[in-house]
Each structure stands twice: as C-alpha cells, then as structure tokens.
Design a protein around this motif. Structure first.
Motif, mmCIF file in Angstrom:
data_model
loop_
_atom_site.group_PDB
_atom_site.id
_atom_site.type_symbol
_atom_site.label_atom_id
_atom_site.label_comp_id
_atom_site.label_asym_id
_atom_site.label_seq_id
_atom_site.Cartn_x
_atom_site.Cartn_y
_atom_site.Cartn_z
ATOM 1 N N ARG A 33 47.582 45.004 28.402
ATOM 2 C CA ARG A 33 46.122 45.000 28.294
ATOM 3 C C ARG A 33 45.548 43.637 28.693
ATOM 4 N NH1 ARG A 33 45.721 46.609 23.126
ATOM 5 N NH2 ARG A 33 46.564 48.622 23.667
ATOM 6 N N ALA A 36 46.193 43.127 32.492
ATOM 7 C CA ALA A 36 45.405 44.048 33.311
ATOM 8 C C ALA A 36 44.025 43.450 33.573
ATOM 9 C CB ALA A 36 45.293 45.410 32.636
ATOM 10 N N GLY A 37 43.490 42.729 32.593
ATOM 11 C CA GLY A 37 42.196 42.064 32.774
ATOM 12 C C GLY A 37 42.251 41.000 33.861
ATOM 13 N N PHE A 39 44.408 40.977 36.430
ATOM 14 C CA PHE A 39 44.607 41.655 37.721
ATOM 15 C C PHE A 39 43.324 42.335 38.197
ATOM 16 C CE2 PHE A 39 49.056 42.286 35.802
ATOM 17 C CZ PHE A 39 49.408 40.984 36.104
ATOM 18 N N ARG A 40 42.556 42.870 37.248
ATOM 19 C CA ARG A 40 41.310 43.561 37.595
ATOM 20 C C ARG A 40 40.338 42.619 38.307
ATOM 21 N NH1 ARG A 40 41.414 46.685 33.459
ATOM 22 N NH2 ARG A 40 40.708 45.122 31.974
ATOM 23 N N ARG A 41 40.346 41.346 37.918
ATOM 24 C CA ARG A 41 39.460 40.374 38.575
ATOM 25 C C ARG A 41 39.813 40.194 40.061
ATOM 26 N NH1 ARG A 41 39.712 38.103 33.383
ATOM 27 N NH2 ARG A 41 41.350 36.591 33.786
ATOM 28 N N TYR A 42 40.996 40.604 40.435
ATOM 29 C CA TYR A 42 41.441 40.499 41.836
ATOM 30 C C TYR A 42 41.480 41.872 42.509
ATOM 31 C CZ TYR A 42 42.679 35.750 40.588
ATOM 32 O OH TYR A 42 42.620 34.441 40.172
ATOM 33 N N GLY A 43 40.887 42.868 41.864
ATOM 34 C CA GLY A 43 40.805 44.202 42.449
ATOM 35 C C GLY A 43 42.064 45.038 42.296
ATOM 36 N N LEU A 44 42.913 44.701 41.318
ATOM 37 C CA LEU A 44 44.174 45.420 41.135
ATOM 38 C C LEU A 44 44.308 45.973 39.722
ATOM 39 C CD1 LEU A 44 46.620 42.805 42.737
ATOM 40 C CD2 LEU A 44 45.851 44.950 43.776
ATOM 41 N N SER A 45 44.993 47.093 39.623
ATOM 42 C CA SER A 45 45.409 47.595 38.316
ATOM 43 C C SER A 45 46.785 46.995 38.014
ATOM 44 C CB SER A 45 45.513 49.126 38.341
ATOM 45 O OG SER A 45 46.570 49.524 39.205
ATOM 46 N N GLN A 48 49.396 48.513 40.322
ATOM 47 C CA GLN A 48 49.209 48.024 41.696
ATOM 48 C C GLN A 48 49.766 46.611 41.844
ATOM 49 O OE1 GLN A 48 44.957 48.607 41.931
ATOM 50 N NE2 GLN A 48 45.203 50.363 43.296
ATOM 51 N N TYR A 49 49.495 45.773 40.863
ATOM 52 C CA TYR A 49 50.036 44.420 40.885
ATOM 53 C C TYR A 49 51.563 44.469 40.943
ATOM 54 C CZ TYR A 49 51.730 39.985 39.087
ATOM 55 O OH TYR A 49 52.436 38.822 38.919
#
Length: 158
Positions: A33, A36-37, A39-45, A48-49
């Motif tokens: 969790r 994931a935050g 990675f999300r800032r870079y456009g990834l789940s 995906q990362y």
C-alpha cells in the motif's frame, strides 16, 4: 472520576502460529500500500512496477510474457492486461518472438528505464526508513526465515 472501560469488540482466537503468519501478511500488505502510492505518482501500479523491474533485470531488457508471469506469480490473463497498459503508456514494447510467433516478448523502453531510475531514490528511502531498526544480521536472518516459510508453503506444480 475514572474513565469508562469499553469492552473489547473483538478478541482474537488465533494461535501464535497463525498470528505470526498474519503479521507477515499485514506487513506485506502495508508495504504494498505504501509503495503503490510512490509508483502511482509515476503512472504505475504495483504490478506494473514489478513487471518493469523484472524486465530491467532480464537479459537485454526483455523476456517472455510467460516467464515474467511465472516470476511474479501472476496468471497469464492478468499479465496480458498489465503488459497492454504498460505498452499503451510507453513503458514497454510487446512483440512476437521471432523463433516462435505464439510467444510474446516484452521489452522495457527508455521511458521504462528512466521511470525506474526516477522511482529508485524515493523507494529506497522508504525501505531504509522501514528497516532502520534492523541490523544487517537481523535482515539476513529474517530473510532466511521468510524464505523457509515460502519454500514450505509453495503450491504444488500442476
């Protein structure tokens, strides 16, 4: 005046063994969790990362989709969707294997490599903070013990 005591609404009936395993699951879920935050800032789940990490560590930045799926323990159908979204966003390229067109190869792009590099500092800092109270010996011991659990709990091959 003493504060009122509230009765517990939940009393765990788990054995110590179950508590240990549930603590590991909770630690893993909290880690996922938190990261994931990032990675999300870079456009990834999170998945995906991980695909990009696997590809970056693969020879020539490429691997079979089935092999990435096996490494990540992700069903093939899920991997196809993850790969399609990564391709759509320019992080990887999907192409047929020239030796067997039934096989799909995934290759990380320059954008994918750059994104991993950009994430690294923030991710590493977060992990260091999480493990700051553990000595190197503690980390190695914990890793060895968790690997034993994983080995004992492996799903049988089908």
């Amino acid at each position: 005046m003493r504060p009122k005591k509230h009765p517990k609404r939940y009393v765990s009936d788990l054995s110590v063994n179950e508590k240990v395993l549930m603590a590991l699951v909770r630690a893993a879920e909290n880690f996922k969790r938190t990261h994931a935050g990032i990675f999300r800032r870079y456009g990834l789940s999170f998945p995906q990362y991980n695909v990009l990490r696997v590809l970056d560590a693969s020879r020539n930045g490429r691997n079979k989709i089935s092999e990435v799926s096996r490494i990540m323990l992700v069903p093939g159908a899920n991997m196809t969707g993850i790969a399609k979204r990564l391709e759509r966003d320019g992080f990887l390229i999907r192409k047929p294997d020239p030796r067997d067109e039934r096989v799909t190869l995934l290759q990380i792009t320059a954008k994918g490599k750059r994104t991993l590099k950009n994430i690294k500092k923030e991710k590493d800092h977060s992990i260091e903070k999480l493990l700051r109270d553990f000595s190197e010996k503690d980390k190695i011991d914990l890793l060895d013990r968790v690997k034993k659990l994983i080995k004992r709990n492996r799903l049988p091959s089908t």
